[in-house]
Design a protein around this motif. Structure first.
Motif, PDB file in Angstrom:
ATOM      1  N   PHE A 419       0.821  -1.203   0.000  1.00 23.13           N
ATOM      2  CA  PHE A 419       0.000   0.000   0.000  1.00 23.13           C
ATOM      3  C   PHE A 419       0.857   1.256   0.000  1.00 23.13           C
ATOM      4  CE2 PHE A 419      -2.515  -3.316   2.070  1.00 23.13           C
ATOM      5  CZ  PHE A 419      -3.620  -3.329   1.229  1.00 23.13           C
ATOM      6  N   SER A 420       0.342   2.282  -0.688  1.00 22.45           N
ATOM      7  CA  SER A 420       1.059   3.559  -0.790  1.00 22.45           C
ATOM      8  C   SER A 420       0.862   4.391   0.475  1.00 22.45           C
ATOM      9  CB  SER A 420       0.521   4.358  -1.977  1.00 22.45           C
ATOM     10  OG  SER A 420      -0.764   4.843  -1.654  1.00 22.45           O
ATOM     11  N   ARG A 421       1.492   5.540   0.511  1.00 21.64           N
ATOM     12  CA  ARG A 421       1.342   6.478   1.630  1.00 21.64           C
ATOM     13  C   ARG A 421      -0.124   6.829   1.842  1.00 21.64           C
ATOM     14  NH1 ARG A 421       0.238  11.426   2.852  1.00 21.64           N
ATOM     15  NH2 ARG A 421       1.551  12.726   4.191  1.00 21.64           N
ATOM     16  N   ASN A 422      -0.856   6.792   0.714  1.00 26.50           N
ATOM     17  CA  ASN A 422      -2.245   7.194   0.697  1.00 26.50           C
ATOM     18  C   ASN A 422      -3.194   6.001   0.815  1.00 26.50           C
ATOM     19  OD1 ASN A 422      -4.209   9.066   0.360  1.00 26.50           O
ATOM     20  ND2 ASN A 422      -4.067   9.103  -1.881  1.00 26.50           N
ATOM     21  N   SER A 423      -2.661   4.853   1.227  1.00 26.35           N
ATOM     22  CA  SER A 423      -3.432   3.620   1.386  1.00 26.35           C
ATOM     23  C   SER A 423      -4.010   3.078   0.085  1.00 26.35           C
ATOM     24  CB  SER A 423      -4.580   3.810   2.393  1.00 26.35           C
ATOM     25  OG  SER A 423      -4.058   4.160   3.635  1.00 26.35           O
ATOM     26  N   GLU A 424      -3.406   3.467  -1.031  1.00 23.76           N
ATOM     27  CA  GLU A 424      -3.858   2.859  -2.279  1.00 23.76           C
ATOM     28  C   GLU A 424      -3.139   1.537  -2.492  1.00 23.76           C
ATOM     29  OE1 GLU A 424      -3.353   5.918  -5.152  1.00 23.76           O
ATOM     30  OE2 GLU A 424      -5.216   6.854  -4.427  1.00 23.76           O
ATOM     31  N   ASN A 425      -3.844   0.637  -3.148  1.00 25.92           N
ATOM     32  CA  ASN A 425      -3.274  -0.681  -3.348  1.00 25.92           C
ATOM     33  C   ASN A 425      -2.288  -0.665  -4.517  1.00 25.92           C
ATOM     34  OD1 ASN A 425      -2.745  -3.389  -3.616  1.00 25.92           O
ATOM     35  ND2 ASN A 425      -4.801  -3.943  -2.930  1.00 25.92           N
ATOM     36  N   ASN A 426      -1.018  -0.787  -4.197  1.00 22.53           N
ATOM     37  CA  ASN A 426       0.042  -0.742  -5.207  1.00 22.53           C
ATOM     38  C   ASN A 426       0.576  -2.130  -5.534  1.00 22.53           C
ATOM     39  OD1 ASN A 426       0.493   1.796  -6.109  1.00 22.53           O
ATOM     40  ND2 ASN A 426       2.040   2.353  -4.587  1.00 22.53           N
ATOM     41  N   THR A 427      -0.124  -3.151  -5.091  1.00 21.91           N
ATOM     42  CA  THR A 427       0.402  -4.513  -5.218  1.00 21.91           C
ATOM     43  C   THR A 427       0.750  -4.860  -6.666  1.00 21.91           C
ATOM     44  OG1 THR A 427      -1.079  -5.028  -3.404  1.00 21.91           O
ATOM     45  CG2 THR A 427       0.003  -6.889  -4.462  1.00 21.91           C
ATOM     46  N   ALA A 428      -0.150  -4.469  -7.589  1.00 22.19           N
ATOM     47  CA  ALA A 428       0.060  -4.850  -8.986  1.00 22.19           C
ATOM     48  C   ALA A 428       1.254  -4.127  -9.608  1.00 22.19           C
ATOM     49  CB  ALA A 428      -1.198  -4.552  -9.796  1.00 22.19           C
ATOM     50  N   LYS A 429       1.735  -3.083  -8.925  1.00 20.09           N
ATOM     51  CA  LYS A 429       2.861  -2.328  -9.477  1.00 20.09           C
ATOM     52  C   LYS A 429       4.194  -3.031  -9.202  1.00 20.09           C
ATOM     53  CE  LYS A 429       4.750   2.365  -9.146  1.00 20.09           C
ATOM     54  NZ  LYS A 429       4.653   3.654  -8.450  1.00 20.09           N
ATOM     55  N   TYR A 430       4.208  -3.917  -8.212  1.00 18.63           N
ATOM     56  CA  TYR A 430       5.484  -4.507  -7.791  1.00 18.63           C
ATOM     57  C   TYR A 430       5.492  -6.038  -7.773  1.00 18.63           C
ATOM     58  CZ  TYR A 430       6.757   0.249  -6.458  1.00 18.63           C
ATOM     59  OH  TYR A 430       7.046   1.591  -6.480  1.00 18.63           O
ATOM     60  N   PRO A 431       5.201  -6.672  -8.907  1.00 18.42           N
ATOM     61  CA  PRO A 431       5.233  -8.146  -8.917  1.00 18.42           C
ATOM     62  C   PRO A 431       6.627  -8.687  -8.595  1.00 18.42           C
ATOM     63  CG  PRO A 431       5.048  -7.283 -11.153  1.00 18.42           C
ATOM     64  CD  PRO A 431       4.876  -6.121 -10.227  1.00 18.42           C
ATOM     65  N   ASP A 432       7.661  -7.885  -8.921  1.00 17.94           N
ATOM     66  CA  ASP A 432       9.034  -8.309  -8.655  1.00 17.94           C
ATOM     67  C   ASP A 432       9.286  -8.443  -7.152  1.00 17.94           C
ATOM     68  OD1 ASP A 432       8.506  -5.584  -8.752  1.00 17.94           O
ATOM     69  OD2 ASP A 432      10.531  -4.993  -9.335  1.00 17.94           O
ATOM     70  N   LEU A 433       8.723  -7.514  -6.369  1.00 14.41           N
ATOM     71  CA  LEU A 433       8.905  -7.586  -4.917  1.00 14.41           C
ATOM     72  C   LEU A 433       8.196  -8.817  -4.355  1.00 14.41           C
ATOM     73  CD1 LEU A 433       8.446  -3.917  -3.649  1.00 14.41           C
ATOM     74  CD2 LEU A 433      10.538  -5.174  -4.146  1.00 14.41           C
ATOM     75  N   ILE A 434       7.027  -9.082  -4.894  1.00 19.48           N
ATOM     76  CA  ILE A 434       6.263 -10.226  -4.381  1.00 19.48           C
ATOM     77  C   ILE A 434       7.015 -11.523  -4.684  1.00 19.48           C
ATOM     78  CG2 ILE A 434       4.073 -11.488  -4.627  1.00 19.48           C
ATOM     79  CD1 ILE A 434       2.837  -8.662  -5.051  1.00 19.48           C
ATOM     80  N   ALA A 435       7.551 -11.592  -5.901  1.00 20.21           N
ATOM     81  CA  ALA A 435       8.267 -12.809  -6.301  1.00 20.21           C
ATOM     82  C   ALA A 435       9.454 -13.098  -5.386  1.00 20.21           C
ATOM     83  CB  ALA A 435       8.729 -12.666  -7.753  1.00 20.21           C
ATOM     84  N   ARG A 436      10.077 -12.056  -4.881  1.00 22.36           N
ATOM     85  CA  ARG A 436      11.284 -12.288  -4.075  1.00 22.36           C
ATOM     86  C   ARG A 436      11.033 -12.105  -2.578  1.00 22.36           C
ATOM     87  NH1 ARG A 436      13.656  -6.296  -5.177  1.00 22.36           N
ATOM     88  NH2 ARG A 436      13.883  -6.743  -7.368  1.00 22.36           N
ATOM     89  N   SER A 437       9.739 -12.080  -2.181  1.00 24.42           N
ATOM     90  CA  SER A 437       9.443 -11.703  -0.796  1.00 24.42           C
ATOM     91  C   SER A 437       9.850 -12.752   0.241  1.00 24.42           C
ATOM     92  CB  SER A 437       7.966 -11.366  -0.634  1.00 24.42           C
ATOM     93  OG  SER A 437       7.202 -12.506  -0.934  1.00 24.42           O
ATOM     94  N   THR A 438      10.002 -14.007  -0.172  1.00 24.54           N
ATOM     95  CA  THR A 438      10.370 -14.995   0.851  1.00 24.54           C
ATOM     96  C   THR A 438      11.833 -14.857   1.270  1.00 24.54           C
ATOM     97  OG1 THR A 438      10.584 -16.526  -0.966  1.00 24.54           O
ATOM     98  CG2 THR A 438       8.657 -16.824   0.447  1.00 24.54           C
ATOM     99  N   GLY A 439      12.654 -14.282   0.379  1.00 25.69           N
ATOM    100  CA  GLY A 439      14.077 -14.091   0.703  1.00 25.69           C
ATOM    101  C   GLY A 439      14.275 -13.224   1.942  1.00 25.69           C
ATOM    102  N   LEU A 440      13.297 -12.423   2.226  1.00 20.75           N
ATOM    103  CA  LEU A 440      13.376 -11.483   3.331  1.00 20.75           C
ATOM    104  C   LEU A 440      13.189 -12.142   4.703  1.00 20.75           C
ATOM    105  CD1 LEU A 440      12.996  -8.438   4.341  1.00 20.75           C
ATOM    106  CD2 LEU A 440      10.620  -8.679   3.683  1.00 20.75           C
ATOM    107  N   LEU A 441      12.514 -13.298   4.679  1.00 12.51           N
ATOM    108  CA  LEU A 441      12.115 -13.897   5.964  1.00 12.51           C
ATOM    109  C   LEU A 441      13.235 -14.696   6.623  1.00 12.51           C
ATOM    110  CD1 LEU A 441       8.586 -15.175   4.884  1.00 12.51           C
ATOM    111  CD2 LEU A 441       9.266 -12.919   5.726  1.00 12.51           C
TER     112      LEU A 441
END
Ligand SMILES: Nc1ncnc2c1ncn2[C@@H]1O[C@H](COP(=O)(O)OP(=O)(O)OP(=O)(O)O)[C@@H](O)[C@H]1O
Ligand SMILES: [Mg+2]
Ligand SMILES: [Mg+2]
Length: 752
Positions: A419-441
């Protein structure tokens, strides 16, 4: 002066209380309703062969042709025969327990009236289903109302009626009032093209497309054209009256389907619209309700409605308005606070109807998948100011990254939302982040909410790129294969982990949990570079380093004392220290474009200058702050002119405050926010920003304003607030030192 000292006394509760009391005290009127009249609300069939008795109870087929787009207040007198049916026969006098609605009640429905009683005047109380017409009439009077307080009071009257007689309609009524189909963060939009609507109107009214188009061009509002076109509508069957819950359900359906079936559904609904229903139904579909009710007004109206409901029986002269004033202020605050962590009416509304308002925050907890309003920072102008503020408290300094704020959520199912600063859903803008999100855990993590800044990243040089690069990244339907601008996420906070909210914990504890559960991945996930120090020279040096590291400066935060995560607050426990503002204003401003001046010379054909406003959250109005004509490239002017040209309105909005001498060539809807820098702020006899805070007569204006960029991540209600403007003005050295330079006349930019 501390910001709290700048706050004016809130004026509205007492005024609203007055309205409320007038309405309650005048409510002893006895209503005369014909028992037969309720038939008028049923679906009717026009039949030439119908018997005279039958005809007497049948709504005339021409009922629509008699309706005009007239204000509710000028309600047309019914023809004698209709009037007879309502009043002459079998007149019964009834009080609170009336069970049937008369056409008169329906036609006269006016929740803005001083005599409005939320129970007695809710003419649908016997059926317990809110007519769409009641909502449309509410919108109609709000649209005609000038003052914001009165608008809110009117809406609160309607909400109160719904709470009392048809509470299950409160959720759809609320969504319809702000023209949303679901929580904002779900991003469900109607998206019906104007030509589709025009075709449906043509089909329903027999008018031709060219006529509808030219009328729309002339009047500038397809809603009004639709309402007026219904005059020509003739039909054999009068469809059943619309009600709020069906209209809402159908709008959701319309949003989800496409093609011919979408068109058919729009047509079927439109045919059933009566009088102003047509106007607001069409406007809902276009996505512009034009009644000027946004989120904050809506929440206030809900809170006032709730207080009215709670006192509907006991409102006697013995209750003094002061008692209600405090209750209204408290209810409003509790509701707005709960909404910041749970911005979902499907959850909040059932809770306010069922539980005590004081329990609201616990009843509506935060959870992953639902954005919370981010904590914000106060600007400062130097390391000394930081130390003055924090005294002996333990602090930490973090690099202030210049990218896009991102609240990253993972729910128990492993689904990620951004979500953006303004609580808008930005999920579709960052598929790359989602794909690599498990590396963070690291270790056992099921759910979390982290607060971070996404910045553009140069993969080869392994360095941060400027904000301008990030802004070229595609926003929607991003295909992971085609991403050109790589990003790195700098995490600076942890708000929720494995089912537990952390917002009431101190930053040092939150940070400890962050480091325990997450890990860095080079060029992908990083923790914000931080230094815990209370040494002034070290802070100064760290600031220099942050600039060398392509950052804007520092964020300085309390670690242990006064160090909770303050949802939605611009907190004094987070200070921003920006390099390029160290000596003058402290920060840039984010302002709403409300008007445009036609360009001359090289700028002919586009706007050459604009009128900007800040937002006053207390009075919910936009106050002019400067004209601007500097900082634009020719291309910028072209883009702005094209975009704003689509949002021109005939007159200034009732909630714009400005001096006549500033009248622009075109007024705009408050749709875009610009980041603006300036040399300083001065008192102004013309501009209205923060009027009444620093000076009773004069507002504040910007000297030498310069356009920096469009703030797509802020909506107009997130623009710089009047109190912030006042605070920035007061913090200037020359004002502090009481020098007279701040009262000099403004110097406006040339627009040529
Ligand atoms: N370490 C950090 N901690 C907190 N915020 C950070 C950090 N680094 C970068 N930021 C960003 O800085 C922002 C605050 O400063 P900025 O001037 O960019 O605010 P803004 O978005 O213009 O909003 P406003 O001016 O209303 O505060 C945060 O919202 C966040 O996006
Ligand atoms: Mg920023
Ligand atoms: Mg800013």
């Amino acid at each position: 002066m501390p910001p709290t000292a700048l706050r004016r006394r809130r004026k509205f509760p007492s005024k609203l209380c007055r309205c409320f009391f007038v309405s309650l005290l005048n409510s002893s009127t006895i209503y005369r309703i014909d028992a037969k009249a309720e038939l008028l609300d049923e679906p009717l069939i026009k039949s030439e062969s119908a018997s005279p008795e039958a005809k007497a109870n049948v709504e005339p087929m021409s009922v629509d042709s008699e309706e005009k787009a007239s204000p509710v207040k000028n309600v047309k007198k019914e023809p004698k025969d209709v009037e007879d049916r309502i009043t002459d026969k079998k007149v019964t006098t009834i009080g609170l327990n009336s069970t049937s609605a008369s056409k008169e009640d329906m036609e006269n429905y006016d929740p803005s009236a001083d005599s409005y009683h939320p129970l007695k005047n809710a003419y649908w109380k016997d059926k317990k289903v809110t007519p769409y017409l009641a909502l449309a009439r509410t919108f109609q009077v709000i649209e005609e109302t000038k003052g914001r307080l009165k608008m809110i009071d009117t809406l609160s009257n309607f909400f109160c009626s719904v709470m009392l007689v048809s509470p299950e309609d409160l959720v759809p009524s609320v969504y319809l009032s702000i023209n949303q189909l679901a929580p904002a963060y779900e991003g469900l939009e109607l998206g019906v093209a104007e030509t589709t609507l025009m075709k449906a109107i043509c089909k329903a009214t027999g008018r031709n497309l060219a006529h509808i188009k030219s009328q729309t061009h002339l009047i500038g509002d397809l809603g009004i054209v639709a309402e007026q076109s219904r005059v020509s509508q003739r039909m054999m069957f009068q469809p059943a009256p619309l009600n709020v819950r069906d209209v809402f359900r159908k709008l959701r359906e319309i949003a989800k389907i496409s093609g011919q079936s979408k068109m058919d559904l729009v047509y079927n609904m439109f045919v059933a619209c009566r009088s102003s229903e047509a106007r607001f139904f069409i406007r809902s579909l276009i996505g512009k309700l034009r009644i000027g009710i946004a989120e904050q007004s809506l929440l206030t109206a809900l809170a006032i409605g709730l207080v009215k409901k709670n006192h509907i029986d006991e409102c006697k002269a013995s209750k003094v308005p002061e008692v209600y004033k405090d209750e209204i202020a408290e209810t409003t605050l509790l509701l707005k606070t709960a909404y910041c962590q749970c911005p979902n009416y499907d959850i909040i509304i059932p809770a306010i109807l069922k539980y005590d308002i004081k329990e609201l925050q616990d009843r509506c907890p935060m959870h992953p998948g639902m954005p919370l309003r981010p904590m914000l920072a106060q600007p400062t102008k130097g390391v000394h100011e930081v130390f003055e503020r924090f005294g002996g408290m333990q602090i930490t300094c973090e690099w202030k990254y210049d990218g896009e704020r991102a609240q990253i959520h993972r729910n128990e199912k492993g689904e990620i939302s951004i979500f953006s600063r303004n609580s808008e859903n930005n999920t579709a803008k960052y598929p790359d982040l989602i794909a690599r999100s498990t590396g963070l855990l690291k270790g056992d993590v099921q759910s979390y909410i982290i607060d971070s800044e996404i910045v553009a990243w140069d993969v080869e040089r392994k360095q941060i790129l400027p904000f301008q690069v990030l802004s070229t990244r595609k926003r929607k339907n991003v295909d992971i294969e085609e991403i050109k601008v790589q990003v790195c996420v700098y995490i600076f906070d942890l708000l929720y982990i494995n089912g537990t909210a952390l917002v009431t914990k101190n930053l040092s504890e939150r940070r400890k949990l962050l480091l325990e559960h997450f890990q860095e991945v080079e060029g992908e996930w990083k923790f914000a570079t931080a230094l815990d120090t209370n040494d002034i020279d070290e802070v100064q040096q760290f600031l220099e380093e942050s600039i060398k590291g392509n950052c804007e400066g520092l964020m300085v935060k309390t670690l242990d004392e006064e160090a909770t995560y303050e949802i939605a607050k611009r907190s004094r426990n987070w200070l921003k220290l920006k390099k390029d503002y160290l000596s003058n204003v402290g920060d840039s401003l984010d302002l709403v474009v409300i008007g445009g001046y036609k360009g001359k010379g090289r700028r002919t054909g586009t706007y050459g200058g604009f009128l900007l406003a800040c937002y006053d959250t207390e009075n919910e109005e936009y106050q002019s702050i400067c004209k601007i004509g500097t900082g634009f490239t020719d291309e910028d002017l072209q883009t702005h002119s094209e975009f704003l040209g689509k949002h021109v309105t005939d007159t200034a909005k009732s909630y714009y405050r400005y001096d006549q001498s500033l009248e622009p060539d075109h007024w705009f809807e408050p749709v875009q926010v610009w980041e603006v820098k300036c040399a300083d702020l001065s008192l102004s006899p013309i501009h209205r920003a923060a009027i009444g805070i620093v000076d009773g007569e004069r507002g504040i204006s910007l000297r030498f304003p310069r356009f920096i960029r469009i703030r797509d991540d802020k909506n107009s209600e997130n623009a710089t607030d009047a109190n912030q403007v006042a605070h920035m003005y007061q913090s200037q050295d020359q004002v502090k030192n009481n020098q007279k330079s701040s009262t000099q006349m403004e110097m406006e930019d040339e627009f040529y």
